[in-house]
Design an enzyme around this catalytic site. Structure first.
Site, PDB file in Angstrom:
ATOM      1  CB  THR A  12      -0.940  -0.019   1.232  1.00  0.00           C
ATOM      2  OG1 THR A  12      -1.768  -1.170   1.115  1.00  0.00           O
ATOM      3  CG2 THR A  12      -1.812   1.209   1.304  1.00  0.00           C
ATOM      4  CG  ASP A  55      -1.208  -6.862  -2.788  1.00  0.00           C
ATOM      5  OD1 ASP A  55      -2.122  -6.030  -2.730  1.00  0.00           O
ATOM      6  OD2 ASP A  55      -1.020  -7.729  -1.908  1.00  0.00           O
ATOM      7  CB  SER A  56       3.106  -8.046   0.615  1.00  0.00           C
ATOM      8  OG  SER A  56       1.975  -8.140   1.423  1.00  0.00           O
ATOM      9  CB  SER A  57      -1.204 -11.213  -1.572  1.00  0.00           C
ATOM     10  OG  SER A  57      -1.771 -10.415  -0.582  1.00  0.00           O
ATOM     11  CG  ASP A  88      -2.190  -7.918   3.061  1.00  0.00           C
ATOM     12  OD1 ASP A  88      -2.613  -7.343   4.078  1.00  0.00           O
ATOM     13  OD2 ASP A  88      -2.731  -7.808   1.940  1.00  0.00           O
ATOM     14  CB  THR A 157       1.591 -12.021  13.827  1.00  0.00           C
ATOM     15  OG1 THR A 157       0.775 -12.693  12.898  1.00  0.00           O
ATOM     16  CG2 THR A 157       0.782 -11.680  15.059  1.00  0.00           C
ATOM     17  NE  ARG A 233      -2.844 -21.182  12.119  1.00  0.00           N
ATOM     18  CZ  ARG A 233      -4.062 -20.641  12.109  1.00  0.00           C
ATOM     19  NH1 ARG A 233      -4.956 -21.013  11.244  1.00  0.00           N
ATOM     20  NH2 ARG A 233      -4.373 -19.708  12.982  1.00  0.00           N
TER      21      ARG A 233
HETATM   22  N1  ASP Z   1      -2.359  -5.642   0.154  1.00  0.00           N
HETATM   23  C1  ASP Z   1      -1.331  -4.789   0.695  1.00  0.00           C
HETATM   24  C2  ASP Z   1      -0.029  -5.566   0.680  1.00  0.00           C
HETATM   25  O1  ASP Z   1       0.233  -6.315   1.570  1.00  0.00           O
HETATM   26  C3  ASP Z   1      -1.693  -4.335   2.073  1.00  0.00           C
HETATM   27  C4  ASP Z   1      -0.752  -3.326   2.694  1.00  0.00           C
HETATM   28  O2  ASP Z   1       0.311  -3.021   2.210  1.00  0.00           O
HETATM   29  O3  ASP Z   1      -1.119  -2.805   3.770  1.00  0.00           O
HETATM   30  O4  ASP Z   1       0.709  -5.446  -0.251  1.00  0.00           O
END
Ligand code: ASP
Length: 333
Positions: A12, A55-57, A88, A157, A233
């Site tokens: 973000t 995007d970190s996902s 994320d 986390t 888990r």
């Molecule tokens: N979807 C974004 C990411 O992890 C969320 C963020 O940066 O807050 O890339």
């Protein structure tokens, strides 16, 4: 003046407002950064480096290796490193780097924001200023700096989707407090051998969340020949169903038979798994499972991925997994 290497990876903090939402905006960020926060240059001599924009996902072990290599190549030239990253999966990347960057003697600080830098109510400004300043300190580890807190990277986390205070560190106090001044809560390491980048990770791992009515028919579909480890888990201190058709123990036995490591973690964030307390835990030990103690899922996963890439011996990996490597695990008193 201290020298800082600021690495952009996306998230973000690298996005701009777009309609109702936000979108990655690679062109805007670098320019915007110094224009919007000129004070950053009072804190350190900053070199910015756009490594990738994601995007970190969408990040995976390959990105972790690229990032570790980028720090490795620039290690001698800079006093500290700041990594801009999506929130994320920030805790996964920070954990992965904490195991990779061995004998680290400089600060490596991850930060990001909940709202893009270009938006008026962005938290990016504060997080960036804090992180650049943190990276001028004597910290010698990987940290996550967010909303005036600095957490050990492999203890943190993401706890909130909407709050500016997005992160927590359930089982370890912050490693630094940011108020009027920065107070480090960790002492410098004594003897540090030469810095060594060991980044390498195996993907032959799976995370299984236990839940009521978890079907063994579904687990039977898992191709264990493709896996070297499973993180389970469990509930509370290491509990899982043991009765009737939902009994998980035969699955643990099957894993042992196939040479797949079974590591038990809890769905509860606070405190450590205790496999000796209830009969499920004791039976899991009998079936060859090991405990992840008080590690976060992010730390346990990346540590196992790291260990699997560095050894073929199941026994060695299981032993190392249960020993702290980078402050990610509390040793029982
Ligand atoms: N979807 C974004 C990411 O992890 C969320 C963020 O940066 O807050 O890339």
């Amino acid at each position: 003046m201290k020298k800082n290497f600021l690495i952009q990876t996306g998230g973000t903090i690298a996005m701009s407002a777009k309609g109702e939402g936000v979108e990655l905006d690679p062109e805007a960020w670098s320019d915007l950064l110094i224009k919007q926060i000129p004070e950053l240059e009072e804190l350190a001599e900053i070199t910015t480096y756009p490594l990738f924009f994601e995007d970190s996902s969408d990040l995976n072990a390959e990105h972790w290796v690229n990032l570790a290599n980028c720090i490795d190549v620039n290690y001698e030239k800079y006093d500290g490193f700041v990594i801009l990253h999506g929130t994320d999966t920030m805790a996964y990347t920070a954990s992965a780097l904490s195991f990779s960057l061995q004998n680290l003697a400089k600060p490596v600080i991850f930060t990001g924001s909940q709202v893009p830098l270009s938006s008026i109510r962005s938290d990016a400004r504060r997080n960036l200023i804090n992180s650049i300043e943190m990276a001028t300190t004597e910290l010698q580890e990987v940290g996550i700096c967010f909303n005036d807190h600095v957490y050990r990277g492999n203890r943190a986390t993401k706890l909130s989707i909407g709050d500016f205070d997005a992160f927590g560190s359930p089982n370890l106090d912050p490693i630094a407090d940011i108020g009027l001044n920065i107070e480090l809560n960790v002492s410098p390491k004594k003897l540090i051998p030469p810095f060594d980048n060991k980044a390498a990770f195996s993907n032959e791992i799976f995370v299984l969340t236990v839940h009521p009515s978890l079907s063994m028919n579904v687990l039977d579909c898992l191709d264990l020949s493709k896996l070297k480890a499973i993180i389970v888990r469990t509930f509370g201190s290491g509990n899982f169903p043991m009765k009737g058709e939902f009994n998980l123990l035969p699955f643990f036995e099957k894993c042992r038979h196939r040479g797949v490591i079974v590591a038990i973690i809890s769905q509860a964030d606070y405190d450590a798994v205790n496999l000796t307390k209830y009969s499920a835990g004791r039976a899991a030990i009998q079936a060859g499972a090991i405990s992840a103690g008080d590690m976060t899922l992010e730390a346990a996963l990346t540590k196992l991925m790291f260990l699997l890439a560095h050894s073929d011996s199941k026994e060695h990996i299981e032993t190392q997994f249960q020993i702290p490597m980078a402050g990610e695990l509390s040793i029982e008193k």
